[in-house]
Design a protein around this motif. Structure first.
Motif, PDB file in Angstrom:
ATOM      1  N   GLN A   1       0.808  -1.160  -0.030  1.00 44.47           N
ATOM      2  CA  GLN A   1       0.105   0.092  -0.025  1.00 44.47           C
ATOM      3  C   GLN A   1       0.904   1.101   0.072  1.00 44.47           C
ATOM      4  OE1 GLN A   1      -3.373   0.023   2.619  1.00 44.47           O
ATOM      5  NE2 GLN A   1      -3.010  -2.239   2.897  1.00 44.47           N
ATOM      6  N   ALA A   2       1.900   1.400   0.731  1.00 45.34           N
ATOM      7  CA  ALA A   2       3.009   2.451   0.861  1.00 45.34           C
ATOM      8  C   ALA A   2       3.356   2.805  -0.547  1.00 45.34           C
ATOM      9  CB  ALA A   2       3.701   2.153   1.784  1.00 45.34           C
ATOM     10  N   ARG A   3       4.007   1.598  -1.091  1.00 49.64           N
ATOM     11  CA  ARG A   3       4.499   1.747  -2.643  1.00 49.64           C
ATOM     12  C   ARG A   3       3.523   2.415  -3.630  1.00 49.64           C
ATOM     13  NH1 ARG A   3       6.035  -3.139  -2.970  1.00 49.64           N
ATOM     14  NH2 ARG A   3       4.273  -3.864  -4.245  1.00 49.64           N
ATOM     15  N   ASN A   4       2.144   1.748  -3.565  1.00 46.53           N
ATOM     16  CA  ASN A   4       0.976   2.410  -4.316  1.00 46.53           C
ATOM     17  C   ASN A   4       0.822   3.834  -3.813  1.00 46.53           C
ATOM     18  OD1 ASN A   4       1.113  -0.191  -5.673  1.00 46.53           O
ATOM     19  ND2 ASN A   4      -0.587  -0.617  -4.465  1.00 46.53           N
ATOM     20  N   ALA A   5       0.809   4.071  -2.820  1.00 45.87           N
ATOM     21  CA  ALA A   5       0.540   5.308  -2.299  1.00 45.87           C
ATOM     22  C   ALA A   5       1.851   6.507  -2.732  1.00 45.87           C
ATOM     23  CB  ALA A   5       0.350   5.643  -0.887  1.00 45.87           C
ATOM     24  N   GLY A   6       2.979   5.831  -2.950  1.00 44.81           N
ATOM     25  CA  GLY A   6       4.153   6.924  -3.161  1.00 44.81           C
ATOM     26  C   GLY A   6       4.800   7.168  -1.891  1.00 44.81           C
ATOM     27  N   VAL A   7       4.697   6.497  -0.648  1.00 50.06           N
ATOM     28  CA  VAL A   7       5.162   6.889   0.540  1.00 50.06           C
ATOM     29  C   VAL A   7       6.112   5.811   1.118  1.00 50.06           C
ATOM     30  CG1 VAL A   7       3.266   8.588   0.806  1.00 50.06           C
ATOM     31  CG2 VAL A   7       2.955   6.400   1.828  1.00 50.06           C
ATOM     32  N   GLN A   8       6.695   6.108   2.098  1.00 48.23           N
ATOM     33  CA  GLN A   8       7.550   4.961   2.974  1.00 48.23           C
ATOM     34  C   GLN A   8       6.451   4.329   4.070  1.00 48.23           C
ATOM     35  OE1 GLN A   8      10.744   4.175   2.803  1.00 48.23           O
ATOM     36  NE2 GLN A   8      10.641   5.923   0.925  1.00 48.23           N
ATOM     37  N   PRO A   9       6.745   3.024   4.140  1.00 50.23           N
ATOM     38  CA  PRO A   9       5.809   2.221   5.067  1.00 50.23           C
ATOM     39  C   PRO A   9       5.657   2.867   6.449  1.00 50.23           C
ATOM     40  CG  PRO A   9       7.231   0.678   3.912  1.00 50.23           C
ATOM     41  CD  PRO A   9       7.775   2.143   3.504  1.00 50.23           C
ATOM     42  N   ALA A  10       6.721   3.483   6.791  1.00 46.65           N
ATOM     43  CA  ALA A  10       6.437   4.237   8.015  1.00 46.65           C
ATOM     44  C   ALA A  10       5.508   5.214   8.294  1.00 46.65           C
ATOM     45  CB  ALA A  10       7.882   4.820   8.593  1.00 46.65           C
ATOM     46  N   THR A  11       5.024   5.841   6.867  1.00 43.88           N
ATOM     47  CA  THR A  11       4.166   7.087   6.721  1.00 43.88           C
ATOM     48  C   THR A  11       2.830   6.234   7.121  1.00 43.88           C
ATOM     49  OG1 THR A  11       5.659   8.123   5.271  1.00 43.88           O
ATOM     50  CG2 THR A  11       3.143   8.585   5.333  1.00 43.88           C
ATOM     51  N   MET A  12       2.668   5.178   6.596  1.00 49.94           N
ATOM     52  CA  MET A  12       1.223   4.513   6.933  1.00 49.94           C
ATOM     53  C   MET A  12       1.033   4.270   8.414  1.00 49.94           C
ATOM     54  SD  MET A  12       0.577   4.282   3.731  1.00 49.94           S
ATOM     55  CE  MET A  12      -1.034   3.578   3.255  1.00 49.94           C
ATOM     56  N   THR A  13       2.066   3.913   9.186  1.00 50.17           N
ATOM     57  CA  THR A  13       1.973   3.676  10.615  1.00 50.17           C
ATOM     58  C   THR A  13       1.784   5.048  11.343  1.00 50.17           C
ATOM     59  OG1 THR A  13       3.456   1.863  10.486  1.00 50.17           O
ATOM     60  CG2 THR A  13       3.189   3.016  12.717  1.00 50.17           C
ATOM     61  N   ARG A  14       2.436   6.134  10.831  1.00 52.29           N
ATOM     62  CA  ARG A  14       2.173   7.568  11.447  1.00 52.29           C
ATOM     63  C   ARG A  14       0.890   7.927  11.076  1.00 52.29           C
ATOM     64  NH1 ARG A  14       7.514   8.595   9.109  1.00 52.29           N
ATOM     65  NH2 ARG A  14       6.368   9.748   7.644  1.00 52.29           N
TER      66      ARG A  14
END
Length: 288
Positions: free
Chosen positions: A43-56
């Motif tokens: 999901q993070a890759r598809n959203a164009g962000v780092q995985p940690a961003t999803m957690t934040r």
């Protein structure tokens, strides 16, 4: 837009989020089935962000972590009769069982529901305000890319019957934006943009802003990128039982706007249409 567990929270707090969290939040709103079915890293890759961003983002919304987000969406889709991936499989089964006629009936019912939603009082108030803003403009520049283009072409055609009030930005050989060279502060850029959002649309809007134009937009999401630059935004559903998003509600919305403009006394629609009819008759445009 379907109502999913965190939609209202994300929309309400969207403007408070840093840019990266906004990207993650927009992805969740527009891809709820992926939230339930894909890994956080995917999901993070598809959203164009780092995985940690999803957690934040999950923590920003008051949750312990992103697994809690996925769990909420998995439960919502499992309990939903219109789940995304399941809906695709179910459609194949239903169409084979019930036939093409049943599919057509469901599609028309969906369209009727979507168009009916445009007649809700709060939506009508927004449409009326939009029509007034368009009527106040010296000139309306119409912009729509790809599937949005025929909708804006149709709106431009309707208003063109009333005089030289609209300009369709559809020039060949990359000259689409050329007419904006002569735009003035009294003008409006009227835009239709839906997911996936054409990058050039935002560029055109930013340029129009430098010219002092008001931006009026129709879009499909409360966190669409156009919201950052538009002065007035109308929301229009595009979800469909088909493989392709529907443009029918957008056609209906722009037709209503064009008709409302024609009813403004300052446009002198009666006289303008009389001249148009005379030209069409002289050129034998239509068969008898």
């Amino acid at each position: 837009m379907e109502i999913y567990p965190l939609n209202s929270e994300i929309v309400a707090r969207f403007n408070q989020m840093p840019r990266q969290l906004q990207m993650a939040g927009r992805y969740i709103l527009e891809n709820p089935q992926d939230v339930a079915l894909l890994s956080m890293r995917d999901q993070a890759r598809n959203a164009g962000v780092q995985p940690a961003t999803m957690t934040r983002l999950a923590q920003f919304l008051g949750l312990a972590g992103y697994d809690e987000v996925r769990s909420l969406y998995h439960e919502a889709i499992r309990n939903s009769s219109t789940g995304f991936s399941e809906k695709a499989r179910q459609q194949i089964k239903d169409q084979a069982l019930e036939g093409d006629t049943a599919l057509a009936a469901r599609m028309f019912a969906r369209l009727a529901h979507q168009i009916d939603g445009l007649s809700h009082p709060e939506v009508l108030n927004a449409i009326t305000a939009t029509a007034n803003a368009l009527a106040d403009a010296r000139r309306i520049y119409c912009w729509g890319q790809r599937s949005c283009h025929p909708v804006m072409w149709h709106f431009n055609y309707m208003i063109s019957l009333l005089g030289e009030r609209t300009v369709l930005l559809d020039g060949a050989a990359g000259t689409n934006s050329d007419p904006l060279t002569w735009a003035k502060k009294e003008d409006v850029l009227f835009v239709l943009t839906i997911n996936p959002y054409a990058a050039i649309t935002l560029e055109i809007c930013h340029y129009a802003k430098t010219r002092g134009l008001k931006i009026i937009a129709i879009t499909d999401s409360e966190v669409a990128p156009i919201k950052e630059v538009a002065d007035i935004v109308l929301f229009c559903p595009t979800d469909s039982l088909s493989f392709f998003h529907t443009m029918t509600p957008a056609f209906a919305l722009t037709e209503v706007l064009a008709s409302m403009l024609a009813g403004k006394p300052e446009l002198q629609a009666h006289e303008a249409l009389k001249r148009t009819e005379e030209r069409l008759k002289y050129l034998s445009t239509y068969t008898k």
